[in-house]
Design an enzyme around this catalytic site. Structure first.
Site, mmCIF file in Angstrom:
data_model
loop_
_atom_site.group_PDB
_atom_site.id
_atom_site.type_symbol
_atom_site.label_atom_id
_atom_site.label_comp_id
_atom_site.label_asym_id
_atom_site.label_seq_id
_atom_site.Cartn_x
_atom_site.Cartn_y
_atom_site.Cartn_z
ATOM 1 N N ASP A 164 49.843 58.473 54.057
ATOM 2 C CA ASP A 164 51.425 59.151 55.479
ATOM 3 C C ASP A 164 50.387 58.125 56.527
ATOM 4 O O ASP A 164 50.422 58.349 57.867
ATOM 5 C CB ASP A 164 50.850 60.435 55.633
ATOM 6 N N ASP A 171 55.754 57.466 46.622
ATOM 7 C CA ASP A 171 57.277 58.059 47.418
ATOM 8 C C ASP A 171 56.329 57.935 48.938
ATOM 9 O O ASP A 171 55.982 57.728 49.250
ATOM 10 C CB ASP A 171 56.420 59.598 46.683
ATOM 11 N N GLU A 208 58.837 60.445 52.073
ATOM 12 C CA GLU A 208 59.787 61.641 52.066
ATOM 13 C C GLU A 208 60.558 61.313 53.889
ATOM 14 O O GLU A 208 61.687 62.161 54.326
ATOM 15 C CB GLU A 208 59.604 62.959 51.807
ATOM 16 N N GLU A 249 59.932 57.936 59.885
ATOM 17 C CA GLU A 249 58.278 58.102 60.683
ATOM 18 C C GLU A 249 58.449 56.979 60.111
ATOM 19 O O GLU A 249 57.199 56.252 60.488
ATOM 20 C CB GLU A 249 58.020 58.972 59.979
#
Length: 516
Positions: free
Chosen positions: A266, A344, A346, A350
């Site tokens: 992230d 991945d 989600e 963002e």
């Protein structure tokens, strides 16, 4: 050679050998094909398609690729040019394009490139195979998107505010600027601290450019500068450190803290909030402050950018575009954790925020090259996200039974899972693809999509949501119906509990109120 599988699907094996050599293949059992001798320089290519036209590419294959990109006005161009090895009848290899590629093919380059194959991908619809050594695309970039509220709602191009709307925004701002920015942002999480810094920076932006209230600016600007100073000095609860294995800035926490930041999860989500906050502070300090904040903090900001979106192959300290996948057209959030279903992501919103941060810092720093990179990334994402993550009723890329979900949830390389990592509530699954609502949101989340999602998924649940996700849902409404969104936040019975930790009433009123 034709290979007939047990399900009666036929594959083809192409074998290319050097002149003067010979090789024969034999099926020895249901799982094994054996050659009758060893040969040097043999090229074996298996295709999951039996179109004989594929033979024109036999003997040639892509070995590496070069990415090129440019922006001209509102047009963005990017090209993946493949270096090849071997030879073929067509002089080119076989290259597969995904739906967001062939929708945006630059016809000046791709005309005459022959499609010879179609294959279903795992999570990205039908790929098309072309006899070509390059994929060239042309996209629309958001040239007019800057810091101001922005919308793609027809006939609502310029933000404007009535006196009554300004009064409501001002009342909210007078309350919001009293917040304790330092304590709200000095957390053991780059993600949540970044959200807090960005929240107050958008309040600052409203005070300076929409309310034009210098008194409010003088209250909130020093607080944000002090809060950012904790991070620029690397004195936050979990300081960052430079990792010499994977060449990046990582949290000093363990792998279970801060969503796995120390294992590279992230980063584009986390650091983009800080970059946006810095861009707003630098812009305003140049205009009303000493003008030194930008120079004093430029290296820190650009180090964060270099971690997740370094554009320079000559930079020895960071890889090029760690997060953004230029072939797939979006970022991946997965770091160094094992995953049986591949990488991945989600939160497409963002991801958009990360590209928007690149653009805003490019504007503030006067770095047109960086601004163009952010613009081009946003242009690519606008198409890719709406193929693979956000589903209009007319979407034909994903299986038809997925379309009523309206969003993917978590999209892996090998599966789509309509859930989140933190729960199965519909408001989580839908709005993780909307948070944060910024001027960039409307460029990707079209009014039509937002209307469909509202009608089909959100209307049945919104009255039962009474936490911060409600505020995200209702600010998302501003992307298709600003008046309804504004009325919600301006209601005398509005509850602060409806605001997400990265959302303010000031910004919510300012964004929705710009287009009523």
């Amino acid at each position: 050679y034709s290979i007939l599988l047990e399900n009666n699907v036929k594959w083809v094996l192409y074998m290319t050998i050097l002149p003067g050599q010979s090789l024969n293949m034999t099926l020895v059992d249901g799982n094994t094909i054996v050659g009758d001798k060893r040969v040097n320089g043999c090229i074996l290519q298996v295709t999951a398609d039996s179109n004989p036209e594929l033979g024109h590419a036999a003997g040639c294959y892509a070995d590496s690729a070069i990415l090129e990109g440019s922006v001209s006005g509102s047009d963005g161009y990017y090209r993946i040019k493949y270096d090849t090895k071997g030879e073929s009848e067509s002089g080119t290899p076989l290259v597969y394009a995904l739906p967001h590629h062939y929708e945006n093919f630059d016809t000046t380059v791709m005309n005459g490139k022959y499609m010879v194959s179609t294959l279903d991908t795992t999570t990205k619809g039908q790929a098309k195979g072309y006899l070509t050594d390059q994929l060239a695309m042309k996209v629309i970039v958001p040239l007019d998107l800057q810091f101001d509220p922005f919308t793609t709602i027809p006939n609502k191009t310029e933000p404007h505010y009535s006196a009554a709307t300004l009064n409501s925004i001002s009342a909210a701002a007078h309350n919001d600027v009293t917040g304790d920015v330092i304590s709200e942002s000095n957390l053991d999480s780059m993600y949540f601290s970044g959200k807090a810094l960005a929240k107050y920076s958008w309040i600052l932006y409203v005070c300076q450019y929409i309310l034009k209230d210098s008194n409010l600016v003088q209250i909130i600007l020093p607080k944000i500068k002090s809060a950012l100073a904790t991070f620029t000095a690397n004195k936050q609860i979990l300081p960052l450190r430079y990792d010499q294995t994977w060449y990046g800035l990582i949290s000093s926490g363990d792998s279970a803290q801060d969503f796995g930041n120390s294992f590279y999860n992230d980063h584009h989500f986390h650091y983009s909030y800080h970059v946006i906050a810095a861009a707003i502070v630098a812009k305003i300090d140049k205009e009303i402050g000493t003008g030194t904040w930008f120079d004093e903090n430029k290296a820190w900001v650009e180090t964060l950018l270099r971690d997740y979106a370094n554009p320079s192959s000559s930079d020895p300290y960071f890889p090029v575009f760690r997060s953004f996948d230029w072939f797939n057209g979006h970022s991946w959030a997965k770091g160094l954790f094992e995953s049986g279903d591949g990488k991945d992501q989600e939160s497409t919103s963002e991801d958009i925020n990360a590209s928007y941060a690149i653009k805003l810092w490019g504007i503030v720093s006067g770095n047109k090259h960086l601004e163009n990179i952010g613009n081009l990334m946003l242009g690519v994402q606008r198409t890719s996200v709406n193929h693979y993550f956000l589903y209009l009723d007319s979407n034909t890329t994903q299986p038809k039974q997925f379309i009523p979900n309206k969003v993917s949830g978590i999209l892996f390389e090998n599966k789509i899972d309509h859930t989140t990592y933190f729960g199965n509530n519909l408001e989580y699954i839908q709005m993780i693809h909307a948070i944060p609502i910024t001027p960039a949101s409307s460029f990707v989340r079209s009014p039509q999509f937002v209307q469909e999602e509202w009608d089909e998924v959100l209307t049945p649940i919104v009255n039962d949501v009474n936490d911060g996700w409600k505020g995200i849902i209702m600010l998302n409404v501003a992307l298709k119906d600003p008046q309804t969104s504004y009325d919600f936040f301006n209601d005398q019975n509005f509850q602060p509990a409806y605001l997400d930790g990265g959302q303010s009433k000031t910004w919510s009123l300012a964004y929705a109120g710009a287009f009523i």
